[in-house]
Structure formats: structure tokens, C-alpha cells
Design a protein around this motif. Structure first.
Motif, mmCIF file in Angstrom:
data_model
loop_
_atom_site.group_PDB
_atom_site.id
_atom_site.type_symbol
_atom_site.label_atom_id
_atom_site.label_comp_id
_atom_site.label_asym_id
_atom_site.label_seq_id
_atom_site.Cartn_x
_atom_site.Cartn_y
_atom_site.Cartn_z
ATOM 1 N N ASN A 82 -5.019 2.514 18.110
ATOM 2 C CA ASN A 82 -6.188 2.260 17.265
ATOM 3 C C ASN A 82 -5.844 2.205 15.786
ATOM 4 N N CYS A 83 -4.628 1.758 15.482
ATOM 5 C CA CYS A 83 -4.176 1.655 14.102
ATOM 6 C C CYS A 83 -4.567 0.309 13.492
ATOM 7 N N SER A 84 -4.606 0.284 12.170
ATOM 8 C CA SER A 84 -4.655 -0.977 11.437
ATOM 9 C C SER A 84 -3.236 -1.518 11.355
ATOM 10 N N ILE A 85 -3.095 -2.828 11.473
ATOM 11 C CA ILE A 85 -1.781 -3.463 11.401
ATOM 12 C C ILE A 85 -1.626 -4.089 10.019
ATOM 13 N N ALA A 86 -0.546 -3.748 9.350
ATOM 14 C CA ALA A 86 -0.332 -4.207 7.980
ATOM 15 C C ALA A 86 -0.211 -5.729 7.924
ATOM 16 N N GLU A 87 -0.815 -6.323 6.901
ATOM 17 C CA GLU A 87 -0.646 -7.761 6.693
ATOM 18 C C GLU A 87 0.748 -8.063 6.156
ATOM 19 N N SER A 88 1.337 -7.090 5.480
ATOM 20 C CA SER A 88 2.718 -7.217 5.003
ATOM 21 C C SER A 88 3.310 -5.819 4.906
ATOM 22 N N CYS A 89 4.538 -5.678 5.338
ATOM 23 C CA CYS A 89 5.219 -4.391 5.236
ATOM 24 C C CYS A 89 6.706 -4.665 5.028
ATOM 25 N N ARG A 90 7.438 -3.644 4.635
ATOM 26 C CA ARG A 90 8.846 -3.887 4.341
ATOM 27 C C ARG A 90 9.684 -2.701 4.790
ATOM 28 N N PHE A 91 10.977 -2.967 4.880
ATOM 29 C CA PHE A 91 11.934 -1.928 5.237
ATOM 30 C C PHE A 91 12.531 -1.308 3.986
ATOM 31 N N SER A 108 14.678 2.028 7.573
ATOM 32 C CA SER A 108 13.422 2.549 8.087
ATOM 33 C C SER A 108 12.284 1.941 7.275
ATOM 34 N N GLN A 109 11.086 2.463 7.446
ATOM 35 C CA GLN A 109 9.953 2.072 6.614
ATOM 36 C C GLN A 109 9.421 3.329 5.946
ATOM 37 N N TYR A 110 9.039 3.200 4.703
ATOM 38 C CA TYR A 110 8.609 4.363 3.932
ATOM 39 C C TYR A 110 7.133 4.254 3.578
ATOM 40 N N ASP A 111 6.822 3.605 2.471
ATOM 41 C CA ASP A 111 5.439 3.555 2.004
ATOM 42 C C ASP A 111 4.677 2.358 2.535
ATOM 43 N N GLU A 112 5.335 1.493 3.319
ATOM 44 C CA GLU A 112 4.670 0.312 3.859
ATOM 45 C C GLU A 112 4.959 0.209 5.357
ATOM 46 N N PRO A 113 4.327 1.037 6.178
ATOM 47 C CA PRO A 113 4.571 0.986 7.625
ATOM 48 C C PRO A 113 3.878 -0.207 8.280
ATOM 49 N N PRO A 300 13.668 -0.067 -1.536
ATOM 50 C CA PRO A 300 13.479 -1.226 -0.663
ATOM 51 C C PRO A 300 14.816 -1.806 -0.202
ATOM 52 N N GLU A 301 14.862 -2.174 1.088
ATOM 53 C CA GLU A 301 16.053 -2.792 1.655
ATOM 54 C C GLU A 301 16.210 -4.203 1.088
ATOM 55 N N PRO A 302 17.252 -4.450 0.302
ATOM 56 C CA PRO A 302 17.372 -5.751 -0.370
ATOM 57 C C PRO A 302 17.796 -6.884 0.563
ATOM 58 N N ASP A 303 18.306 -6.557 1.740
ATOM 59 C CA ASP A 303 18.811 -7.596 2.635
ATOM 60 C C ASP A 303 17.785 -8.066 3.657
ATOM 61 N N LEU A 304 16.551 -7.524 3.597
ATOM 62 C CA LEU A 304 15.515 -7.918 4.546
ATOM 63 C C LEU A 304 14.244 -8.306 3.800
ATOM 64 N N VAL A 305 13.674 -9.418 4.192
ATOM 65 C CA VAL A 305 12.416 -9.855 3.574
ATOM 66 C C VAL A 305 11.272 -9.056 4.195
ATOM 67 N N PRO A 306 10.127 -8.972 3.531
ATOM 68 C CA PRO A 306 8.980 -8.276 4.121
ATOM 69 C C PRO A 306 8.561 -8.898 5.450
ATOM 70 N N VAL A 307 8.011 -8.067 6.324
ATOM 71 C CA VAL A 307 7.471 -8.524 7.600
ATOM 72 C C VAL A 307 5.979 -8.749 7.406
ATOM 73 N N ALA A 308 5.513 -9.947 7.715
ATOM 74 C CA ALA A 308 4.115 -10.297 7.475
ATOM 75 C C ALA A 308 3.513 -10.919 8.731
ATOM 76 N N PRO A 309 3.113 -10.095 9.703
ATOM 77 C CA PRO A 309 2.539 -10.635 10.941
ATOM 78 C C PRO A 309 1.197 -11.312 10.676
ATOM 79 N N SER A 310 1.052 -12.541 11.122
ATOM 80 C CA SER A 310 -0.206 -13.254 10.906
ATOM 81 C C SER A 310 -1.320 -12.587 11.695
#
Length: 503
Positions: A82-91, A108-113, A300-310
């Protein structure tokens, strides 16, 4: 007085004087084909250091790529909770020394799960529902595995050397972090175990993990703190790491409540630290001072772009979610007519899937429960095996019950046939036919056996004809013995009563 000299307080006494608050972090290894950030296979029990790539080892120049299926599984878990799913998050990079992650940080993920602000309802044995609020569910990678050699305990203290297997390094994880769980009082140990069991069942239903705790697929970090009462500020917590059985979770919570009460009663302060659970004693021991998030120096992990599930993809995933375990149990309990106690016993025995499959194969719910919770559970216990590991299928159990329902065999013979099935001798019907175990219902054969029993037991016959009809059992016994237990007992009784002229 030192921390090691602290006397444990009786659990009930501790609960009377302190209010426990729980916090639980559950790590689940995802059942993807490959690892979180590279193409190394995600397999269990491979030869050490064979399921690796340069990325697994953190070699210079090796770059990570996010596993799409792992993101999907993380979203499935978030939606089920029953969680909200982030529109954008990062590692992020979580910095501290890892001997089993050679790059010396955890991705891992810190402030943007990926998922946040959820909840799950946990049902206790007596039917009480506890709502546990979820703070976040985030993606990360697992570390490798250290084996400490030469010591008595398998821990680093006292070991002569350590070995590192990097096969697990990079395996996809989702970590689910609760908000503080208050108001559990004396049921805190039960609540903790029930919560982790609820998550384990959800992972299996979602098919995102094998969720075998004995393999470390699911591990729980158990946070416990005490405060004077429910209105007081939260106390200092301890975190017992990597507890991987429900019984151990309960024991961890009980011990920490008793230990912390002893510390506070002695006028000392609780140390915020990680602790280790010891299966042999049921106690915990100090690990290391527990760092707060800022001490890990996330960036922020510089080698990975943010994950943005539509949003479209998230809704597609939501539509594929299966019926979740709690709803399924309620539905099946109603369909089968089981009592709450019967259903709890089935769940605790891990027999729900087996019974459902047996019913689907044609048996009634009560007969399926009778076999799995009765004779098969007894055999599993005798063989020191799990009921799920027995060499018999639900279809074979349903077939066996069908032979009983069709009066081709009786219950006594059915148990003999069951043993032969478990020993690999074939399916029930084939065994019955091959060994001539079918019930004898031929009247000519039964009549001869009845005549012989009457002739051999004149005193019993006299009792029956004198009105003690229940004495018929004394005649049926020899007849069953003469027919190797294969006589149709009901038909034998009818023939006896007819011959003796009683009703």
C-alpha cells in the motif's frame, strides 16, 4: 557494574514497567535471473567466486546498469504494501568499509526510495489485527559472504582467518523499513514475528523471491527500545542484525526487552548499537556502535541515472498483482468451512497450498485437511522432514481419498497405500490393483467368513441374540483379520445381523 554484568529482568515485569517500541527492517533477495547492476547470474550455492563479473568485484572501469526486472519487483512489493510509488528516485553510495563489497560502498537508496508511506495489516494467532506502517521500501544490492575460520563460534572474534565469497555481492535486495511500532506491550515478540511472516508470505505470493529464510532470502533487523510509558519520548534503540527465523525473532525481542530493562534499572543508559543474536543461548551480544544515516556519508551515485517509472507502467503492474495472502486465507476459510483454529493450524504447518491443490484435484476440503494435517504431518515429523518435502503430490492424495470415497479401500488400507506411495511405489490406484488391496465386497466370500466367525464364537453370538448388538464388533474383528483388513465392514455387519436375525 558493566553492561555484561546486567541482570535480566523478568519479561512480564519489564512489560509492567516499560513500554516497548519496535522497528523492523526486512531485507528480501529478489529472484531475478541476474544481479542488481550487472549480468552475473543470481544463483544460490554456486562454487565460491564463480557467479561474478568485474562489476560484482568493483574493478576499475566496470560500470553498473540497473536491472529492469528488479525495479519491477520492487514496485510490486511497494504496491502490495500500500505504498506510493515514486515518480522519480535515484541511487546513492552508502559509504563505509565492506570487506565483502570490494568497491567499499553499497549502492542503495537514501532520501529517494522507490516506494514510501505504506502499511500492512498483521493478523495475530487470536485474530487481532495490528496495522504496521511502512516508512519506505528501497532498492539496493547485497554484500558478499564472509566465512570466519578457526574460531569456536563462526564469528570473527577468535577466528584465525576469513574467507570471502563474492557470489552474493550485487544480488538485488529490497529493504522494507517500518515506522516505530507502538502499543504492542506484552505481545511485542509475537507482533514482530507475525509481521515478518506476513511479509514472507507476500513475497511468495508476488513471486518476487523464493523467500526461504533458512537460505537468507529474507532477513530481519530487529530494533527494540523501551520508554517509561506510551506518552514518553522514544527510548534509545538497539538493532539486532540478520535474524532469519520466526522463533529467533520472538526470542530476540523478548531478550532485548528483558536486557534493556535491566540496564535501565541499574541506572545506566542504553547504547545505540548493532547486536548479534545467538541461537544456542537465545541472547544477544554487542556488535558495533550504530551509525546514524548522516554518518554513512551518502551521496548520489554518479554512474546511474534516476529511475522514473511511468504511471502507466505502475498501473500495469498493479493490475497483475495476485490475490494477497490475507485475502486468500479469508476466502478459503469461508469456502472450506474451517474454524479459525483449523485455519491457523494449516497456515502454521505450511499446508495451505497443499490443501488447496488437493481440493482442486477433487478431494473435499475436510478430507484434504485430514490427510495433510493428520497422517502426513505425523510421517513428516517421524522422518524429521517438512510436510512440503514429502514425496507425494496433492493429486495423489486426492486420488487416495477418491478410492476411499468410492469404497474401493477403507481407511486402514488407505494408510498402507499412503506409505507405499511415499516410498515411491507408484500412484494409489495402481498400487491397490497391483497388490490386490481392494475391499472385499463379494457376498459369497464375506458370507463364508461370517459363517466361520459365528461358528468359532458361540458365546458372542448368544450375547448378540440376547440383545447386546454392540457385541457384533467381536465378530467383525476376526473377519477383518481373515480378509487382511479388506472386508467391507459395513456389509459384514449387515450379513451378521441378517444371519442372527437381529436388527
Amino acid at each position: 557494574m558493566t553492561a555484561t554484568d546486567i541482570d535480566l529482568v523478568d519479561f512480564d515485569d519489564a512489560i509492567d514497567r516499560y513500554d516497548p517500541v519496535l522497528g523492523i527492517e526486512v531485507h528480501v533477495e529478489l529472484g531475478t535471473a541476474t544481479k542488481m547492476f550487472d549480468g552475473a547470474p543470481n544463483i544460490f550455492a554456486a562454487e565460491p567466486n564463480t557467479a561474478i563479473t568485474p562489476t560484482s568485484l568493483g574493478l576499475p572501469g566496470a560500470l553498473p546498469v540497473v536491472n529492469h526486472r528488479a525495479v519491477e519487483y520492487a514496485i510490486r512489493i511497494g504496491l502490495a504494501l500500500n505504498c506510493s510509488i515514486a515518480e522519480s528516485c535515484r541511487f546513492s553510495r552508502k559509504q563505509y568499509f565492506y570487506p565483502d563489497l570490494t568497491k567499499n560502498f553499497q549502492t542503495s537508496q537514501y532520501d529517494e526510495p522507490i516506494a514510501y508511506e505504506g502499511w500492512v495489516d498483521v493478523e495475530l494467532d487470536d485474530g487481532e489485527i495490528i496495522r504496521v506502517e511502512i516508512e519506505r521500501a528501497h532498492m539496493e544490492e547485497d554484500a558478499g559472504k564472509n566465512t570466519h575460520v578457526g574460531g569456536a563460534t563462526g564469528r570473527i572474534h577468535g577466528a584465525t582467518h576469513s574467507q570471502v565469497d563474492y557470489n552474493r555481492a550485487g544480488v538485488p535486495l529490497v529493504e522494507i523499513v517500518t515506522k516505530p511500532i507502538p502499543n504492542t506491550e506484552g505481545r511485542a515478540p509475537e507482533v514482530a514475528a507475525a509481521y515478518v511472516r506476513t511479509l514472507r508470505d507476500i513475497f511468495r505470493a508476488l513471486d518476487v523471491s523464493e523467500a526461504k529464510m533458512e537460505r537468507g532470502n529474507v532477513r530481519a533487523d530487529i530494533n527494540v527500545s523501551l520508554r517509561e510509558n506510551a506518552q514518553s519520548p522514544l527510548g534509545t534503540r538497539t538493532e539486532t542484525k540478520n535474524v532469519n527465523s520466526f522463533r529467533s525473532i520472538e526470542r530476540t525481542v523478548r531478550y532485548e526487552i528483558s536486557r534493556q530493562a535491566g540496564v535501565l534499572d541499574a541506572g545506566q543508559k542504553i547504547v545505540q548499537e548493532t547486536r548479534h543474536f545467538h541461537e544456542d543461548t537465545g541472547g544477544t551480544s554487542s556488535g558495533r556502535p550504530k551509525s546514524d544515516a548522516e554518518d554513512y556519508r551518502y551521496f548520489p551515485e554518479p554512474d546511474l541515472v534516476p529511475v522514473a517509472p511511468s504511471r502507466e507502467w505502475v498501473e500495469q503492474i498493479r493490475e497483475t498483482l495476485p490475490e494477497l495472502p490475507a485475502a486468500r486465507r479469508r476466502r478459503l476459510r469461508g469456502e472450506w468451512g474451517f474454524t479459525d483454529l483449523e485455519m491457523r493450524d494449516v497456515i502454521n504447518a505450511d499446508a495451505l497450498d497443499l490443501i488447496e491443490a488437493t481440493v482442486a484435484a477433487g478431494a473435499s476440503a475436510q478430507s484434504a485437511r485430514k490427510w495433510w494435517m493428520g497422517e502426513l504431518a505425523r510421517i513428516a515429523k517421524d522422518r524429521e522432514s517438512d510436510i512440503t518435502a514429502l514425496e507425494i503430490t496433492p493429486a495423489q492424495v486426492a486420488e487416495l481419498q477418491g478410492l476411499v470415497d468410492g469404497k474401493q479401500i477403507n481407511d486402514k488400507i488407505a494408510k498402507q497405500v499412503l506409505t507405499k506411495v511415499l516410498d515411491g511405489q507408484g500412484d494409489p490406484a495402481a498400487i491397490v490393483e497391483a497388490e490386490g488391496l481392494a475391499v472385499v465386497s463379494d457376498d459369497s466370500v464375506l458370507t463364508d467368513a461370517v459363517d466361520q466367525a459365528i461358528a468359532d464364537n458361540p458365546d458372542v453370538v448368544a450375547k448378540i441374540q440376547g440383545g447386546k448388538v454392540q457385541a457384533i464388533g467381536a465378530l467383525i474383528g476376526p473377519i477383518m483379520k481373515a480378509t487382511r483388513g479388506q472386508a467391507d465392514a459395513g456389509r459384514v455387519r449387515e450379513i451378521i445381523m441378517d444371519k442372527l436375525g437381529v436388527s
